[in-house]
Design a protein around this motif. Structure first.
Motif, mmCIF file in Angstrom:
data_model
loop_
_atom_site.group_PDB
_atom_site.id
_atom_site.type_symbol
_atom_site.label_atom_id
_atom_site.label_comp_id
_atom_site.label_asym_id
_atom_site.label_seq_id
_atom_site.Cartn_x
_atom_site.Cartn_y
_atom_site.Cartn_z
ATOM 1 N N ARG A 162 -3.581 -2.467 -4.617
ATOM 2 C CA ARG A 162 -4.804 -2.037 -5.312
ATOM 3 C C ARG A 162 -5.625 -1.034 -4.503
ATOM 4 O O ARG A 162 -6.531 -0.407 -5.044
ATOM 5 N N CYS A 163 -5.321 -0.906 -3.214
ATOM 6 C CA CYS A 163 -5.980 0.151 -2.425
ATOM 7 C C CYS A 163 -5.502 1.526 -2.870
ATOM 8 O O CYS A 163 -6.127 2.540 -2.569
ATOM 9 N N GLY A 164 -4.356 1.590 -3.548
ATOM 10 C CA GLY A 164 -3.836 2.867 -4.043
ATOM 11 C C GLY A 164 -3.901 2.888 -5.555
ATOM 12 O O GLY A 164 -4.416 1.975 -6.188
ATOM 13 N N SER A 165 -3.380 3.962 -6.127
ATOM 14 C CA SER A 165 -3.483 4.057 -7.587
ATOM 15 C C SER A 165 -2.197 4.592 -8.207
ATOM 16 O O SER A 165 -2.207 5.106 -9.322
ATOM 17 N N ARG A 196 -7.754 2.110 4.196
ATOM 18 C CA ARG A 196 -8.254 1.112 3.241
ATOM 19 C C ARG A 196 -7.447 -0.182 3.357
ATOM 20 O O ARG A 196 -8.003 -1.286 3.332
ATOM 21 N N VAL A 197 -6.144 -0.018 3.447
ATOM 22 C CA VAL A 197 -5.283 -1.212 3.532
ATOM 23 C C VAL A 197 -5.635 -2.041 4.768
ATOM 24 O O VAL A 197 -5.626 -3.276 4.730
ATOM 25 N N GLY A 226 0.834 -1.209 0.000
ATOM 26 C CA GLY A 226 0.000 0.000 0.000
ATOM 27 C C GLY A 226 0.865 1.253 0.000
ATOM 28 O O GLY A 226 0.570 2.236 -0.681
ATOM 29 N N ALA A 270 2.096 1.999 -3.358
ATOM 30 C CA ALA A 270 1.062 2.502 -4.278
ATOM 31 C C ALA A 270 0.370 3.759 -3.738
ATOM 32 O O ALA A 270 -0.669 4.161 -4.258
ATOM 33 N N ALA A 314 -1.355 4.239 -1.077
ATOM 34 C CA ALA A 314 -2.732 3.926 -0.671
ATOM 35 C C ALA A 314 -3.048 4.535 0.690
ATOM 36 O O ALA A 314 -2.153 4.740 1.514
ATOM 37 N N ASP A 315 -4.324 4.773 0.919
ATOM 38 C CA ASP A 315 -4.791 5.235 2.223
ATOM 39 C C ASP A 315 -4.689 4.059 3.206
ATOM 40 O O ASP A 315 -5.328 3.019 2.996
ATOM 41 N N ALA A 333 -11.578 1.003 -2.692
ATOM 42 C CA ALA A 333 -11.100 1.482 -4.004
ATOM 43 C C ALA A 333 -12.042 2.593 -4.466
ATOM 44 O O ALA A 333 -13.214 2.611 -4.083
#
Ligand code: GRG
Length: 289
Positions: free
Chosen positions: A188-191, A59-60, A50, A53, A55-56, A125
């Motif tokens: 995939r939690c991030g972009s 979310r992770v 995460g 990527a 990611a928050d 997501a």
């Protein structure tokens, strides 16, 4: 690691049903199976991916909790008399010993859907289609083409001699699939990753998944029950094909090192944002428990 482990303990406490709610015994057993132990390797990998990527972490945390619930259920079922028949897990009596077999079976039955429930209930997501894809990934890696399938191959291979590719196939499913999912779903939690970077991350995930199992086989052979918190030496006693039985201890250790180098190489194009994943590849191979 300590920070992620503590965060996960709190998150899992929150996601699990409270022990005072009916059926209390089942809820106590579910909490027994999930809380208060375990290295939390899969959550650590999810958080590290995460980070790569962007990611928050909130979310992770959801993804990591779902994966850890699937993992905990698999250990409870694996320890049952009809499978590995073990009495010690994470330094404590296994779930069916502490409670009873029927309750342990139900713990798995309940933890598995809970994992999907929390992953469906929380936004992990930006795009609902992407979230649905994540649910599909978790289902696929847990089922007959993933972990459960690997376990079936494992049970069928007791007393047999497997070739190295056959052993690898078993472990890619049994242990590797969920570890891979931890990395992939965390990212995939991030972009922040493009397709090429994602491909490298997947290579890393597959490699550490396999490395984890190679090291598990080595530790089963050369670490003590007290250090592992689970019964050591079981693979040989149960005539299970392992990396140690096929390659011998020295070559199995060397394979772990090779996989560590391969995992590090997969991350070579990433900068500081890949540091946690690099550290985890080291941890997975150099761990003593
Ligand atoms: C019952 C469907 C079903 C599957 C069971 C993963 C598995 C499949 C069984 C576990 C058997 C086992 C000991 C495999 C070796 C690798 C492994 C998964 C070890 C346990 O995982 P750790 O070391 O455990 O991450 P902790 O306790 O740290 O969470």
């Amino acid at each position: 690691m300590g920070a992620v482990q503590a965060r996960m303990e709190t998150a899992l406490q929150r996601f699990l049903p409270p022990p005072e709610i009916v059926p209390e015994r089942l809820h106590r057993a579910m909490r027994y199976a999930v809380l208060g132990g375990g290295k939390r390797v899969r959550p650590l990998l999810a958080f590290a991916a995460g980070e790569l990527a962007a990611a928050d972490p909130a979310r992770v945390e959801v993804v990591a909790a779902a994966i850890e619930m699937i993992h905990a259920y698999s250990l409870v079922h694996d320890d049952l008399p009809c499978m590995d028949n073990d009495i010690l897990r994470r330094g404590r009596p296994t779930c069916h010993v502490e409670f009873d077999e029927a309750t342990a079976l139900l713990v798995g039955d309940a933890l598995q859907p809970l994992a999907f429930q929390i992953l469906a209930e929380h936004v992990v997501a930006d795009d609902p289609g992407a979230q649905l894809e994540m649910l599909k990934i978790l289902a696929a890696v847990s089922g007959s083409r993933g972990m459960a399938g690997g376990q079936a191959i494992d049970l069928a291979s007791v007393g047999k001699t497997l070739s190295l590719p056959e052993l690898e196939l078993m472990h890619i499913h049994k242990t590797g699939a969920l570890i891979r999912a931890a990395v992939v779903l965390g990212a995939r939690c991030g972009s922040a990753l493009d397709a090429k970077q994602f491909g490298r991350l997947e290579r890393y995930a597959k490699t550490v998944g396999l490395a984890f199992q190679v090291v598990d086989d080595v530790l089963d052979c050369d670490a003590s029950t007290a250090t592992l918190g689970k019964t050591a030496g079981k693979d040989a006693a149960q005539e299970k094909p392992t990396y140690v039985s096929i390659l011998g201890l020295a070559r199995a250790r060397a394979l772990g090192e090779e996989l560590r180098a391969e995992a590090q190489a997969a991350l070579s194009s990433f900068g500081a944002e890949g540091a946690r994943l690099r550290q985890l590849a080291d941890f997975i191979v150099l761990r003593k428990f």
